[in-house]
Design a protein around this motif. Structure first.
Motif, PDB file in Angstrom:
ATOM      1  N   ARG A 262      -6.472  -2.530  12.669  1.00  0.00           N
ATOM      2  CA  ARG A 262      -6.874  -1.143  12.619  1.00  0.00           C
ATOM      3  C   ARG A 262      -6.504  -0.463  14.024  1.00  0.00           C
ATOM      4  O   ARG A 262      -5.989   0.645  13.980  1.00  0.00           O
ATOM      5  N   ARG A 281      -2.739   7.780   8.322  1.00  0.00           N
ATOM      6  CA  ARG A 281      -4.251   8.296   8.545  1.00  0.00           C
ATOM      7  C   ARG A 281      -4.403   9.615   8.408  1.00  0.00           C
ATOM      8  O   ARG A 281      -5.538  10.163   8.444  1.00  0.00           O
ATOM      9  N   GLN A 313      -5.502   0.194   7.967  1.00  0.00           N
ATOM     10  CA  GLN A 313      -6.637   0.961   8.247  1.00  0.00           C
ATOM     11  C   GLN A 313      -7.727   0.030   7.647  1.00  0.00           C
ATOM     12  O   GLN A 313      -8.838   0.384   8.136  1.00  0.00           O
TER      13      GLN A 313
END
Length: 364
Positions: A262, A281, A313
């Motif tokens: 991430r 994102r 993510q």
């Protein structure tokens, strides 16, 4: 199972790690190879489990396999087990019916195989060498082509994605690591994502080649992407190239044990977002949901071409020394297509070793 017991086994078999020791129930056809590879393993003989009597019972093959699995689990002394969530439903149902408590745990199972063995890493290196041979063959074919209006032609004929795919797959095959038939040779004309591409290839626009060959002896994969333009390279494409190069270099420099996928993904998103592009994102735009960088940074590579750790993510697991990861930042624009580069990296104790050795130049 292939990581714990590095033997290619086509028939159903049961493998358990009980008290730190491997137990295996498999066909008698596999016993010699299993014993040679894992001499300390406990082998549960199907004959002793009643295989020959079951053959005369009227059971189907599937029913017989489940009965042997049940008996083998009992012989191993298993009452409770951590299992891969991808365990077949019928097997899980039978073991639960036998009273065995099952804990599906992806992270626990994945963690056992994240660190590559010496044989697996050697296989990945061979597969990567085959990938580079395939990419070189594709680039050589593209070098011979020339723009003719909007299309590429070679020896008077329209050059197609299928032709390029055929030469790269042949090159991989000759290096002992075949590539699947759906490896990607695509452009803005063929769509987005995992569309493999078909038909004529464009002049003056990006052609993305993404291939993933598999080393035959080890069963391990490689994965790499390069982007080529035959003809004039416009300013917009150069801008895409610059951002993709900056993104892959930023991620490469940051790779080390302890960082999460991430965090790596966020670094790359910042590169594209700071230039005014949307990312996964920030979410897709209204005009084109594919616009920008709308995917993860990459994934682990090994006995599966897509495996842990995740680099998006949801990638909250820390990298560990011994992971092999593919990082593949790219930027899609609806009028141009995509510029994307992808490298394999081995996570080391103090950083990362790049396993891909192939230039990034857009001109093939």
């Amino acid at each position: 199972m292939r990581h714990e017991l590095p033997v290619s086994i086509g028939d159903p078999f049961l493998l358990g790690i009980v008290g730190g020791r491997m137990h295996v129930m498999a066909s008698t056809l596999e016993r010699t190879r299993i014993a040679a590879t894992a001499p300390d393993a406990v082998l549960h003989d199907v004959a002793e489990l009643g295989f020959y009597e079951l053959l005369e019972s009227g059971m189907s093959d599937n029913e017989l396999d489940l009965e042997l699995t049940s008996r083998a689990a009992a012989a191993m002394g298993v009452g409770e087990a951590v299992v891969d969530p991808e365990m077949p439903v019928a097997v899980a149902d039978r073991l639960r019916a036998d009273g065995i408590v099952i804990h599906p745990d992806h992270e626990a199972v994945a963690a056992r195989r994240r660190v590559k063995s010496a044989a697996e890493l050697a296989g990945i290196r061979r597969a990567q060498a085959a990938a580079e041979a395939g990419m070189s063959a594709a680039a050589a074919l593209l070098r011979q082509a020339a723009p003719d209006d909007e299309r590429l032609k070679l020896a008077g004929e329209v050059l197609t994605a299928e032709s390029v795919r055929a030469v790269l797959r042949d090159a991989c095959q000759r290096r002992g690591a075949p590539a699947p038939p759906d490896v990607i040779v695509a452009s803005v004309w063929q769509g987005f994502g995992h569309e493999p591409g078909s038909g004529p290839l464009p002049a003056n626009l990006p052609i993305v080649i993404d291939l993933w060959p598999r080393d035959e002896p080890s069963g391990c994969w490689a994965d790499m992407t390069r982007t080529f333009v035959v003809g004039e390279i416009g300013e917009a494409v150069r801008a895409q190239e610059a951002l993709a190069r900056e993104a892959i270099e930023r991620a490469r420099r940051a790779v080390r044990p302890g960082i999460t996928g991430r965090e790596l993904h966020a670094m790359v998103c910042e590169v594209f977002e700071s230039a005014g592009h949307r990312t996964q994102r920030t979410g897709p735009g209204e005009e084109d949901p594919n616009e920008g960088f709308q995917f993860s940074l990459g994934h682990g590579v090994g006995l599966q071409v897509h495996e842990d750790p995740g680099l998006g993510q949801t990638g909250r697991s820390e990298l560990v020394a011994g992971d092999v990861i593919a990082i593949e930042p790219g930027l899609w624009q609806r009028e141009i297509g995509e510029v994307r580069f992808e490298d394999l990296l081995l996570v080391t104790e103090d950083g990362g070793e790049t396993l891909t050795h192939y230039p990034y130049e857009l001109t093939p």
